[in-house]
Design an enzyme around this catalytic site. Structure first.
Site, PDB file in Angstrom:
ATOM      1  N   SER A 137     -11.664 -40.146   8.549  1.00  0.00           N
ATOM      2  CA  SER A 137     -12.135 -39.520   7.154  1.00  0.00           C
ATOM      3  C   SER A 137     -10.878 -38.562   7.039  1.00  0.00           C
ATOM      4  O   SER A 137      -9.759 -38.335   6.672  1.00  0.00           O
ATOM      5  CB  SER A 137     -13.769 -38.994   7.395  1.00  0.00           C
ATOM      6  OG  SER A 137     -13.485 -38.390   5.569  1.00  0.00           O
ATOM      7  N   ASP A 234     -18.451 -47.794   2.394  1.00  0.00           N
ATOM      8  CA  ASP A 234     -18.042 -46.624   2.749  1.00  0.00           C
ATOM      9  C   ASP A 234     -18.256 -46.169   0.801  1.00  0.00           C
ATOM     10  O   ASP A 234     -18.007 -45.558   0.101  1.00  0.00           O
ATOM     11  CB  ASP A 234     -16.380 -46.985   2.771  1.00  0.00           C
ATOM     12  CG  ASP A 234     -16.538 -45.116   3.333  1.00  0.00           C
ATOM     13  OD1 ASP A 234     -17.214 -44.059   3.062  1.00  0.00           O
ATOM     14  OD2 ASP A 234     -15.717 -44.790   3.868  1.00  0.00           O
ATOM     15  N   HIS A 264     -19.603 -45.400   5.832  1.00  0.00           N
ATOM     16  CA  HIS A 264     -18.170 -44.305   6.497  1.00  0.00           C
ATOM     17  C   HIS A 264     -18.184 -43.931   7.846  1.00  0.00           C
ATOM     18  O   HIS A 264     -16.414 -44.439   8.284  1.00  0.00           O
ATOM     19  CB  HIS A 264     -18.260 -43.509   5.406  1.00  0.00           C
ATOM     20  CG  HIS A 264     -17.422 -42.235   5.011  1.00  0.00           C
ATOM     21  ND1 HIS A 264     -16.458 -41.935   5.106  1.00  0.00           N
ATOM     22  CD2 HIS A 264     -17.121 -40.303   6.189  1.00  0.00           C
ATOM     23  CE1 HIS A 264     -15.328 -41.057   5.230  1.00  0.00           C
ATOM     24  NE2 HIS A 264     -16.139 -39.826   5.940  1.00  0.00           N
TER      25      HIS A 264
END
Length: 290
Positions: A137, A234, A264
């Site tokens: 991320s 995601d 995600h």
């Protein structure tokens, strides 16, 4: 992906997978097993918060894990990577950014620039030799910034749900009236199932500072191998960001791997196996090149 699937497992990876290969807490420990979790250590810095980290010494290239916003070094992916690196005898480093986990500082006072300094400090002062940076991320954003700033320390990049520029571009894409409302309040509230409070709050100062670190507006001077793994489901960071990163980096060795059902966090068993296979393949490529 086919190349990864067809490549035979090396001895260390084969042992890792046969033991369960997800994380130390999930893998069975047999009597006489010498494996153990690394201990928490602390890196002190003049006039800056102390950073907590876990480190395993071993062969080069090493692996460094960079977690996402609000996360820490004790997540499933981070722990699985330690077990994997131990199985191959390669060095491994995971740590908490300022304001995260066991490190000093306040999360709400941190910035992209703050956490970039954290990453560079760990690369300069704790990690030894070239590293495969694995960023999850926002950690994927930070890994790109680190690769640009420390090309000599960066052997390869593995992005997982890479969120390069995402906070800035998401805010800028809001309707003008909505942006003005948040600007008047002084903070932007983003609903998130990953936050205990049900939302993340970003100050306008945080967003303005983050703009200084955006990387997708021009070619990225990254020439090492790059692997980008992203889930098509995601809901937090759209997969097309990984495609943008692939288009911007100057490296000729870039692969994007899309997981049809991936979300995600990419922490399902098969997601972690894919991450491990990808890193193992890179280690094999890098050591063969040497």
């Amino acid at each position: 992906m086919a190349g990864l699937a067809l490549r035979s497992c090396r001895r260390g990876l084969s042992r890792f997978l046969s033991r369960g290969g997800l994380a130390p807490s999930l893998a069975p420990h047999t009597k006489g097993d010498r494996r153990h979790k690394s201990t928490v250590q602390y890196a002190t810095r003049p006039d800056l918060p102390t950073l907590a980290y876990r480190r395993v010494k071993g062969k080069s290239p090493g692996v460094v894990f960079l977690p996402g916003y609000g996360s820490n070094m004790n997540g499933q992916k981070a722990e699985a990577l330690e077990e994997f690196c131990r199985s191959l005898g390669h060095s491994y480093l995971r740590f908490d950014y300022t304001g995260h986990g066991a490190s000093e500082g306040v999360l709400a006072e941190g910035t992209i620039g703050t956490w970039k300094k954290d990453v560079l400090f760990m690369l300069d002062e704790v990690a030894e030799g070239p590293q495969i940076l694995v960023g999850s991320s926002i950690g994927g954003w930070l890994m790109l910034l680190a690769a640009i700033a420390r090309p000599e320390k960066t052997a390869a990049l593995v992005g997982i749900s890479t969120a390069a520029d995402h906070i800035v571009t998401s805010f800028n894409s809001l309707p003008l009236e909505t942006k003005m409302e948040f600007q008047e309040k002084g903070e932007w509230t983003v609903p998130s199932k990953h936050s205990e409070e049900g939302a993340y709050k970003f100050s306008m100062d945080f967003l303005r500072e983050a703009e200084n670190h955006c990387v997708l507006h021009s070619p990225l001077p990254v020439t090492c191998p790059v692997r980008l793994i992203h889930g098509l489901k995601d809901e937090d960071v759209p997969w097309h960001i990984s495609m943008q990163v692939a288009e911007r980096v100057l490296s000729a060795d870039v692969d994007v791997i899309l997981r049809r059902h991936g979300q995600h966090r990419m922490s399902e068993k098969d997601d972690i196996k894919l991450m491990v296979y990808t890193i193992d393949d890179l280690i094999d490529k890098l050591t063969t090149m040497v």
